[in-house]
Design a protein around this motif. Structure first.
Motif, mmCIF file in Angstrom:
data_model
loop_
_atom_site.group_PDB
_atom_site.id
_atom_site.type_symbol
_atom_site.label_atom_id
_atom_site.label_comp_id
_atom_site.label_asym_id
_atom_site.label_seq_id
_atom_site.Cartn_x
_atom_site.Cartn_y
_atom_site.Cartn_z
ATOM 1 N N GLU A 1 0.845 -1.192 0.000
ATOM 2 C CA GLU A 1 0.000 0.000 0.000
ATOM 3 C C GLU A 1 0.882 1.242 0.000
ATOM 4 O O GLU A 1 1.914 1.275 0.672
ATOM 5 C CB GLU A 1 -0.887 0.031 1.254
ATOM 6 C CG GLU A 1 -1.985 -0.999 1.264
ATOM 7 C CD GLU A 1 -3.102 -0.658 0.313
ATOM 8 O OE1 GLU A 1 -3.454 0.523 0.165
ATOM 9 O OE2 GLU A 1 -3.636 -1.599 -0.310
ATOM 10 N N PRO A 2 0.469 2.279 -0.717
ATOM 11 C CA PRO A 2 1.234 3.529 -0.688
ATOM 12 C C PRO A 2 1.059 4.242 0.652
ATOM 13 O O PRO A 2 0.029 4.100 1.314
ATOM 14 C CB PRO A 2 0.630 4.347 -1.831
ATOM 15 C CG PRO A 2 -0.756 3.817 -1.985
ATOM 16 C CD PRO A 2 -0.682 2.355 -1.610
ATOM 17 N N VAL A 3 2.067 5.002 1.038
ATOM 18 C CA VAL A 3 2.029 5.806 2.259
ATOM 19 C C VAL A 3 2.099 7.272 1.834
ATOM 20 O O VAL A 3 2.934 7.655 1.005
ATOM 21 C CB VAL A 3 3.214 5.468 3.189
ATOM 22 C CG1 VAL A 3 3.214 6.370 4.417
ATOM 23 C CG2 VAL A 3 3.166 3.999 3.597
ATOM 24 N N PHE A 4 1.196 8.084 2.402
ATOM 25 C CA PHE A 4 1.117 9.495 2.040
ATOM 26 C C PHE A 4 1.421 10.378 3.245
ATOM 27 O O PHE A 4 1.118 10.012 4.383
ATOM 28 C CB PHE A 4 -0.291 9.835 1.534
ATOM 29 C CG PHE A 4 -0.626 9.155 0.246
ATOM 30 C CD1 PHE A 4 -0.357 9.778 -0.963
ATOM 31 C CD2 PHE A 4 -1.205 7.897 0.242
ATOM 32 C CE1 PHE A 4 -0.667 9.149 -2.155
ATOM 33 C CE2 PHE A 4 -1.517 7.255 -0.956
ATOM 34 C CZ PHE A 4 -1.248 7.894 -2.158
ATOM 35 N N TYR A 5 1.999 11.519 2.968
ATOM 36 C CA TYR A 5 2.181 12.559 3.969
ATOM 37 C C TYR A 5 1.660 13.853 3.362
ATOM 38 O O TYR A 5 2.177 14.303 2.333
ATOM 39 C CB TYR A 5 3.645 12.708 4.370
ATOM 40 C CG TYR A 5 3.861 13.822 5.358
ATOM 41 C CD1 TYR A 5 3.501 13.663 6.688
ATOM 42 C CD2 TYR A 5 4.385 15.040 4.955
ATOM 43 C CE1 TYR A 5 3.672 14.688 7.593
ATOM 44 C CE2 TYR A 5 4.568 16.069 5.851
ATOM 45 C CZ TYR A 5 4.202 15.887 7.174
ATOM 46 O OH TYR A 5 4.366 16.908 8.079
ATOM 47 N N LYS A 6 0.623 14.401 3.959
ATOM 48 C CA LYS A 6 0.006 15.644 3.505
ATOM 49 C C LYS A 6 -0.269 15.625 2.000
ATOM 50 O O LYS A 6 0.031 16.555 1.271
ATOM 51 C CB LYS A 6 0.858 16.848 3.889
ATOM 52 C CG LYS A 6 0.928 17.034 5.402
ATOM 53 C CD LYS A 6 1.608 18.318 5.785
ATOM 54 C CE LYS A 6 1.558 18.480 7.301
ATOM 55 N NZ LYS A 6 2.157 19.740 7.733
ATOM 56 N N GLY A 7 -0.825 14.500 1.555
ATOM 57 C CA GLY A 7 -1.229 14.376 0.166
ATOM 58 C C GLY A 7 -0.136 13.936 -0.793
ATOM 59 O O GLY A 7 -0.404 13.706 -1.964
ATOM 60 N N GLU A 8 1.079 13.807 -0.329
ATOM 61 C CA GLU A 8 2.188 13.387 -1.180
ATOM 62 C C GLU A 8 2.588 11.957 -0.853
ATOM 63 O O GLU A 8 2.792 11.616 0.322
ATOM 64 C CB GLU A 8 3.401 14.303 -0.973
ATOM 65 C CG GLU A 8 3.168 15.741 -1.349
ATOM 66 C CD GLU A 8 3.077 15.949 -2.849
ATOM 67 O OE1 GLU A 8 3.745 15.222 -3.607
ATOM 68 O OE2 GLU A 8 2.307 16.839 -3.259
#
Length: 85
Positions: free
Chosen positions: A65-72
């Protein structure tokens, strides 16, 4: 009333989610009862996959699964199991 304008500090879980959680915990307890502590994690994972199958619990292993930080997107995380989608 202290919670008049906000949600209470707790909420009842979704009944369907609650049932899946109970089934997964039951399977994990069964594996732990069989082996006890100290077994290598990959062996616990294989045993838990077998137990899920025996109990009819639908699952996927090693899901990326992808991991996002503040939409990135900042990377990926591999999940041991995903149960019931």
């Amino acid at each position: 009333m202290p919670y008049e304008d906000e949600d209470p500090p707790y909420a009842e879980p979704d009944p369907e989610l609650d049932e899946w959680v109970r089934k997964v915990i039951g399977a994990a307890i069964e594996v732990h009862r069989h082996f006890g502590p100290g077994l290598d994690e990959p062996l616990y994972q294989k045993a838990l996959a077998i137990e899920f199958g025996l109990r009819g619990i639908p699952f996927s292993r090693e899901v990326v699964e992808p991991v996002f930080y503040k939409g990135e997107e900042i990377g990926e995380k591999r999940l041991d199991f995903v149960v019931a989608g």
